[in-house]
Scaffold this active site. Structure first.
Site: not given
Length: 413
Positions: A96, A99, A154
């Site tokens: 993640s 991102k 997230s």
């Protein structure tokens, strides 16, 4: 309504193992540094825990700490000095922390007050059980709310919605991600989605991720999202209750791994990626960025060790103590050759140039290399880089100024 939401949650949870990476095999071509992994690990530690940092080979450089992560980079965000690196070019899964790129592109291309309406593909296009705020089809958020959900919780569906809003489709947004990565100098990165969910063709390196993390940090809009601890999304057209978001970077103030000076960052995890983490921290006049990839036993302790190492062993030094412009080179004339007050003369000036060096370093011994930057318009520029035993520790750019000769003749430099 409750029954429908309950079934939706069950459906999203059934494939939770997929999101966690339990059903995804790890491609040998992506997971580099196999030679390092074959070494006998210390009891209770990762296979690469005892591996020396690449920066340990620099003469006179403080020895780096042992960390669980397979790959890591610690850098001063102002001077670009790499303080620590370990397997910086290994191609690994980012999870993640992907991102960060998604948020950067949104900050560069979207109005924070604009709205995003969740499409069916965005709301239900993620693996069940993955990080989500359970946004519904047709639900409306502001861009700011979507980015807060993306960076704090997230939320994977928000990554898809932001991609659609920015580029019209996820496919086109992924193309933009890769174009931006190339612009930033990333050589070993390929994105295939905007959220970092497992994909064999979705990878990066600690070195490349550092380039992305630094570029993002220098975007003021992005800094708002990465440093926020808590955020509330009020009731929407589809949700009657307020959503409370919490930043999951546990080194921020008041959290379980709280570290003095940590400003924020982004976490990531899947089984195949391990723990991944990007952290921004400031103490005194130093801002450090830490990137850790594939930390099987936890990236927070690794990052604590890296930040301790950086703040305890290095200092940022101003190579230009005078606040006035400092002339470096006269082109094409010298003061004693000037006669007419109407003549123009070029000189180069630079206010502050910082270097990050081991504490106590005699900066007069640093090696400076200079070259003229070619540009067809605007003033000429000279770039200077400073080196500590062949390791770059800072840089600066001198800009050409044209001034009247009588001013030059009557000014003491």
């Amino acid at each position: 309504m409750f029954k429908r939401k309950f079934h939706t949650m069950i459906k999203r949870s059934l494939a939770g193992m997929l999101c966690a990476g339990l059903l995804v095999t790890q491609p040998a071509a992506i997971y580099a540094a196999e030679a390092n992994a074959t070494a006998t690990p210390e009891a209770g530690h990762s296979a690469t825990y005892s591996q020396a940092a690449d920066t340990d080979s620099i003469k006179g450089w403080p020895a780096g700490p042992s960390i669980e992560g397979q790959s890591a980079v610690l850098m001063d965000a102002v001077t670009d000095t790499v303080l620590y690196s370990k397997n910086p070019d290994d191609r690994l899964y980012p999870a993640s922390i992907t991102k960060i790129m998604t948020a950067l592109l949104a900050c560069e291309n979207l109005d924070m007050n604009d709205t995003i309406t969740m499409s069916q593909e965005a709301a239900y296009g993620i693996e069940a059980g993955s990080s989500t705020i359970y946004a519904e089809t047709g639900e409306v958020f502001t861009v700011e709310q979507a980015l807060m959900a993306l960076m704090l919780e997230s939320a994977n569906e928000m990554a898809l919605a932001i991609a659609e809003k920015t580029s019209g489709s996820v496919k086109k947004f992924v193309e933009l991600m890769n174009q931006r990565a190339a612009q930033l100098g990333c050589k070993n990165t390929h994105f295939n989605n905007p959220n970092g969910l497992p994909d064999e063709t979705h990878y990066t390196t600690a070195s490349d991720m550092m380039k992305i993390a630094k570029a993002a940090w220098y975007n003021p809009e992005f800094r708002k999202f990465v440093t926020t601890q808590t955020y509330e999304i009020p009731p929407t057209n589809k949700q009657s209750e307020t959503r409370y978001l919490l930043n999951h970077h546990r080194m921020m103030s008041g959290q379980s791994y709280a570290y003095d000076g940590v400003l924020g960052g982004k976490t990531g995890y899947t089984n195949v990626a391990g723990n991944t983490l990007v952290t921004y921290a400031k103490r005194g006049n130093s801002i450090l960025i830490a990137v850790v990839l594939n930390s099987t036993n936890g990236a927070f302790p690794d990052t604590t060790s890296l930040l301790d190492y950086g703040f305890d062993n290095f200092e940022k030094v101003d190579m230009n103590v005078d606040t006035n412009p400092v002339p470096a080179t006269f082109l094409p004339c010298e003061k004693h050759l000037l006669k007419n007050s109407g003549d123009l003369c070029s000189f180069y000036y630079m206010r502050h140039v910082y270097v990050t060096v081991p504490t106590g370093t005699d900066v007069s011994q640093l090696v400076r290399k200079q070259w003229l930057l070619n540009n067809s318009v605007g003033p000429k520029r000279i770039k200077s880089k400073y080196y500590f035993n062949d390791h770059m520790v800072g840089y600066g750019i001198q800009y050409e100024k044209e001034i009247l000769s009588d001013l030059l003749l009557n000014t003491s430099f």
